[in-house]
Write an enzyme that holds these catalytic residues in place. Structure first.
Site, PDB file in Angstrom:
ATOM      1  N   GLU A  93       0.818  -1.220   0.000  1.00 51.21           N
ATOM      2  CA  GLU A  93       0.000   0.000   0.000  1.00 51.21           C
ATOM      3  C   GLU A  93       0.851   1.269   0.000  1.00 51.21           C
ATOM      4  O   GLU A  93       1.677   1.469   0.900  1.00 51.21           O
ATOM      5  CB  GLU A  93      -0.931  -0.003   1.228  1.00 51.21           C
ATOM      6  CG  GLU A  93      -1.900   1.165   1.178  1.00 51.21           C
ATOM      7  CD  GLU A  93      -2.953   1.128   2.286  1.00 51.21           C
ATOM      8  OE1 GLU A  93      -3.226   0.048   2.838  1.00 51.21           O
ATOM      9  OE2 GLU A  93      -3.488   2.209   2.593  1.00 51.21           O
TER      10      GLU A  93
ATOM     11  N   ASP B 142       3.325 -14.553  12.462  1.00 51.81           N
ATOM     12  CA  ASP B 142       1.990 -14.875  11.956  1.00 51.81           C
ATOM     13  C   ASP B 142       1.100 -13.641  12.098  1.00 51.81           C
ATOM     14  O   ASP B 142       0.584 -13.344  13.173  1.00 51.81           O
ATOM     15  CB  ASP B 142       1.452 -16.057  12.785  1.00 51.81           C
ATOM     16  CG  ASP B 142       0.085 -16.530  12.314  1.00 51.81           C
ATOM     17  OD1 ASP B 142      -0.616 -15.761  11.631  1.00 51.81           O
ATOM     18  OD2 ASP B 142      -0.272 -17.665  12.653  1.00 51.81           O
TER      19      ASP B 142
ATOM     20  N   HIS C  27      -1.604  10.605  -0.489  1.00 51.80           N
ATOM     21  CA  HIS C  27      -1.857   9.372  -1.236  1.00 51.80           C
ATOM     22  C   HIS C  27      -1.682   9.584  -2.727  1.00 51.80           C
ATOM     23  O   HIS C  27      -1.160   8.727  -3.418  1.00 51.80           O
ATOM     24  CB  HIS C  27      -3.294   8.904  -0.990  1.00 51.80           C
ATOM     25  CG  HIS C  27      -3.390   7.863   0.074  1.00 51.80           C
ATOM     26  ND1 HIS C  27      -3.737   6.576  -0.178  1.00 51.80           N
ATOM     27  CD2 HIS C  27      -3.162   7.909   1.402  1.00 51.80           C
ATOM     28  CE1 HIS C  27      -3.737   5.877   0.937  1.00 51.80           C
ATOM     29  NE2 HIS C  27      -3.391   6.680   1.925  1.00 51.80           N
TER      30      HIS C  27
ATOM     31  N   LYS D 298      -7.824   0.080  11.083  1.00 53.92           N
ATOM     32  CA  LYS D 298      -7.185  -0.385   9.840  1.00 53.92           C
ATOM     33  C   LYS D 298      -5.908   0.415   9.614  1.00 53.92           C
ATOM     34  O   LYS D 298      -4.883  -0.122   9.202  1.00 53.92           O
ATOM     35  CB  LYS D 298      -8.161  -0.233   8.667  1.00 53.92           C
ATOM     36  CG  LYS D 298      -7.745  -0.991   7.404  1.00 53.92           C
ATOM     37  CD  LYS D 298      -6.771  -0.226   6.526  1.00 53.92           C
ATOM     38  CE  LYS D 298      -6.422  -0.988   5.275  1.00 53.92           C
ATOM     39  NZ  LYS D 298      -5.455  -0.265   4.417  1.00 53.92           N
TER      40      LYS D 298
HETATM   41  P1  NDP Z   1       7.598 -23.569  16.447  1.00 55.56           P
HETATM   42  O1  NDP Z   1       6.732 -24.756  16.448  1.00 55.56           O
HETATM   43  O2  NDP Z   1       8.571 -23.433  15.334  1.00 55.56           O
HETATM   44  O3  NDP Z   1       8.299 -23.579  17.901  1.00 55.56           O
HETATM   45  C1  NDP Z   1       9.283 -22.775  18.310  1.00 55.56           C
HETATM   46  C2  NDP Z   1      10.356 -23.665  18.851  1.00 55.56           C
HETATM   47  O4  NDP Z   1      11.560 -22.936  18.897  1.00 55.56           O
HETATM   48  C3  NDP Z   1      10.117 -24.094  20.273  1.00 55.56           C
HETATM   49  O5  NDP Z   1       9.272 -25.216  20.369  1.00 55.56           O
HETATM   50  C4  NDP Z   1      11.523 -24.397  20.778  1.00 55.56           C
HETATM   51  O6  NDP Z   1      11.814 -25.755  20.511  1.00 55.56           O
HETATM   52  C5  NDP Z   1      12.403 -23.537  19.851  1.00 55.56           C
HETATM   53  N1  NDP Z   1      13.119 -22.494  20.593  1.00 55.56           N
HETATM   54  C6  NDP Z   1      14.420 -22.173  20.413  1.00 55.56           C
HETATM   55  N2  NDP Z   1      14.791 -21.173  21.238  1.00 55.56           N
HETATM   56  C7  NDP Z   1      13.694 -20.842  21.951  1.00 55.56           C
HETATM   57  C8  NDP Z   1      13.445 -19.868  22.957  1.00 55.56           C
HETATM   58  N3  NDP Z   1      14.408 -19.044  23.412  1.00 55.56           N
HETATM   59  N4  NDP Z   1      12.194 -19.755  23.461  1.00 55.56           N
HETATM   60  C9  NDP Z   1      11.200 -20.564  23.017  1.00 55.56           C
HETATM   61  N5  NDP Z   1      11.383 -21.521  22.075  1.00 55.56           N
HETATM   62  C10 NDP Z   1      12.632 -21.672  21.543  1.00 55.56           C
HETATM   63  O7  NDP Z   1       6.778 -22.223  16.485  1.00 55.56           O
HETATM   64  P2  NDP Z   1       5.693 -21.776  17.513  1.00 55.56           P
HETATM   65  O8  NDP Z   1       5.356 -22.867  18.477  1.00 55.56           O
HETATM   66  O9  NDP Z   1       6.154 -20.468  18.043  1.00 55.56           O
HETATM   67  O10 NDP Z   1       4.414 -21.592  16.616  1.00 55.56           O
HETATM   68  C11 NDP Z   1       4.322 -20.540  15.693  1.00 55.56           C
HETATM   69  C12 NDP Z   1       3.784 -21.089  14.382  1.00 55.56           C
HETATM   70  O11 NDP Z   1       2.533 -21.750  14.592  1.00 55.56           O
HETATM   71  C13 NDP Z   1       3.506 -19.999  13.402  1.00 55.56           C
HETATM   72  O12 NDP Z   1       4.048 -20.394  12.166  1.00 55.56           O
HETATM   73  C14 NDP Z   1       1.966 -19.960  13.301  1.00 55.56           C
HETATM   74  O13 NDP Z   1       1.574 -19.559  12.030  1.00 55.56           O
HETATM   75  C15 NDP Z   1       1.591 -21.378  13.590  1.00 55.56           C
HETATM   76  N6  NDP Z   1       0.261 -21.660  14.110  1.00 55.56           N
HETATM   77  C16 NDP Z   1      -0.612 -20.695  14.567  1.00 55.56           C
HETATM   78  C17 NDP Z   1      -1.856 -21.026  15.041  1.00 55.56           C
HETATM   79  C18 NDP Z   1      -2.761 -19.955  15.563  1.00 55.56           C
HETATM   80  O14 NDP Z   1      -2.347 -18.828  15.733  1.00 55.56           O
HETATM   81  N7  NDP Z   1      -4.030 -20.251  15.850  1.00 55.56           N
HETATM   82  C19 NDP Z   1      -2.308 -22.430  15.080  1.00 55.56           C
HETATM   83  C20 NDP Z   1      -1.279 -23.355  14.647  1.00 55.56           C
HETATM   84  C21 NDP Z   1      -0.068 -22.987  14.161  1.00 55.56           C
HETATM   85  P3  NDP Z   1      12.802 -26.577  21.464  1.00 55.56           P
HETATM   86  O15 NDP Z   1      12.635 -26.072  22.839  1.00 55.56           O
HETATM   87  O16 NDP Z   1      12.333 -27.973  21.297  1.00 55.56           O
HETATM   88  O17 NDP Z   1      14.157 -26.300  20.904  1.00 55.56           O
END
Ligand code: NDP
Length: 418
Positions: A79, A275, A372, A259
């Protein structure tokens, strides 16, 4: 349409071939898809049925001083005027000392919905009595987050109807937005409620109404700084406050007010790889938190200062999802130089407030179209297919017109080419 069978199992090249074989696209259109796919190997890991990468322009918003530190903020948006507006709003605030931003809390919430409940009041009491045990079940389902200093921190039970209960887990997801880890924990608790307590679980999923991660940005601008074209700054500040009042009272105006805020916020969230649907859902739900949809920001005049404030949930992470996968997201993080996810959230909310200031300032002074139209004229010129010096000539000619439009742009190009 036979070629589309098991489309998801085909390779990227095979999918593009199907589009051509099934006469959905010409060879040159398929070439366009190929050229746009700058990193198909990344795209294929992100989504299903990948065919190309869709491009959006990215620019830098400048002048953002937040908690005494200046940030460069990459914004991704198609935009016109959004980046100019954000930078302009931020420049006004910078002159007045910058934004003050703070994260009020940082946790996420998930729900286990129970149906066919017969005695909601006593079940609520019983589940609250199992708080520690259920939190332990949740934590055991994703132990790495506890090692990182986070994990489930609270359990709340809410009566939704005589036969429906919501068991809510509040979870500290540290640097992640945490959707996946939350859902893993919720499903573990849901399983325990099904098998041990024999309860009917309807579903278990995080909530996007993320009221445990509110962020506030504030700014305070001497009204004299707002003077423009001979109009007194105090008068303009009063109009800005009035515009804010209207957005509190009228949902028709509030939707447009918000918006404008989300113009900056979505653009900053997309650039950060987070997200943006989750952020949008949270912001829109928060705008209706007291039962009426209202403007998310407020502007008031106090002691010859225009005081702006914006509070909304900002469920963003510095890890997870696409953040670690997409190279430009990492570059954007290096540009912003945020320290962590909380810092990023404060930058994003400040962008929303700066964007809102610029929009309201324009609306109560020149009107929004003046700024704009400058960019609109460039878009009109580009849409004609003009190249090189033709573009500059069309832009200059369109600026002379009272009502520049696409037909005029085409006519000007035709004249230049004759
Ligand atoms: P991930 O599943 O990629 O999880 C993040 C991972 O990063 C953690 O599980 C952890 O794994 C690792 N990690 C590394 N360093 C850190 C830290 N310092 N703090 C926390 N975690 C760390 O992503 P999210 O769980 O954040 O989920 C986000 C995604 O989910 C987005 O893509 C979103 O679009 C999607 N989503 C959204 C929904 C909604 O909003 N309703 C529904 C379903 C999905 P470990 O500890 O094992 O290393």
């Amino acid at each position: 349409m036979q070629g589309f069978e098991k489309f998801y199992r085909k390779s990227w090249a095979q999918r593009l071939a199907v589009l051509q074989e099934e006469h959905k696209l010409t060879e040159s259109q398929v070439e366009t898809l190929k050229k746009n796919a700058v990193s198909p190997e990344i795209g294929e890991t992100q989504i299903e049925n990948f065919i190309t990468q869709f491009q959006l322009p990215e620019g830098l918003a400048l002048n953002f001083v937040i908690n005494d530190q200046e940030y460069l903020v990459p914004l991704v948006t198609e935009e016109p005027s959004v980046i100019a507006g954000a930078s302009h709003g931020a420049a006004i605030v910078k002159k007045a000392g910058g934004f003050q931003a703070q994260s009020l809390k940082r946790a996420m919430r998930g729900q286990i919905l129970l149906e066919n409940v017969t005695d909601a009041a006593s079940l609520k009491t019983a589940l609250e009595g199992q708080r520690q045990e259920l939190l332990a079940v949740a934590g055991a389902a994703h132990p790495s987050i506890i090692r990182r200093g986070g994990g489930p921190v609270d359990l709340q039970v809410r009566n939704l109807a005589d036969d429906l209960l919501s068991v809510d887990l509040v979870i500290d997801t540290q640097e992640a937005m945490g959707a996946n880890m939350i859902n893993t924990m919720l499903e573990a608790v849901a399983q325990q409620l099904r098998t041990k307590e024999h309860l009917d679980v309807l579903m278990a999923i995080l909530s996007n109404y993320t009221t445990e991660c509110l962020v506030t940005a504030r700014c305070q601008i001497p009204v004299v700084n707002l003077a423009k074209n001979g109009v007194d700054g105090a008068e303009i500040a009063a109009k800005l406050a009035q515009a804010s009042r209207v957005a509190q009272l009228d949902p028709y105006r509030a939707a447009t007010h918000n918006k404008g805020i989300m113009n900056g916020i979505d653009a900053a969230v997309i650039a950060s790889g987070n997200d943006w649907r989750a952020v949008e859902a949270a912001a829109q739900a928060y705008a209706a938190k007291d039962g009426q949809y209202r403007g998310l920001s407020t502007w008031q005049v106090q002691d010859e200062q225009l005081v702006g404030e914006l509070t909304l949930p900002m469920p963003v992470g510095s890890v997870g999802g696409s953040i670690n996968i997409v190279p430009v997201v990492q570059v954007n993080s290096d540009l912003r130089q945020e320290k962590n996810a909380a810092d990023l959230a404060q930058i994003i909310v400040s962008v929303g407030l700066g964007q809102n200031l610029a929009a309201l300032y324009a609306l109560v002074t020149d009107g929004i179209q003046k700024g704009h139209m400058n960019l609109q004229i460039k878009s009109l010129a580009a849409a004609t297919g003009a190249t090189g010096t033709e573009l500059a000539q069309i832009v200059a000619a369109l600026r002379q017109l009272d009502r520049p439009d696409s037909a005029a742009a085409v006519q000007i190009l035709a004249k230049i080419r004759n």
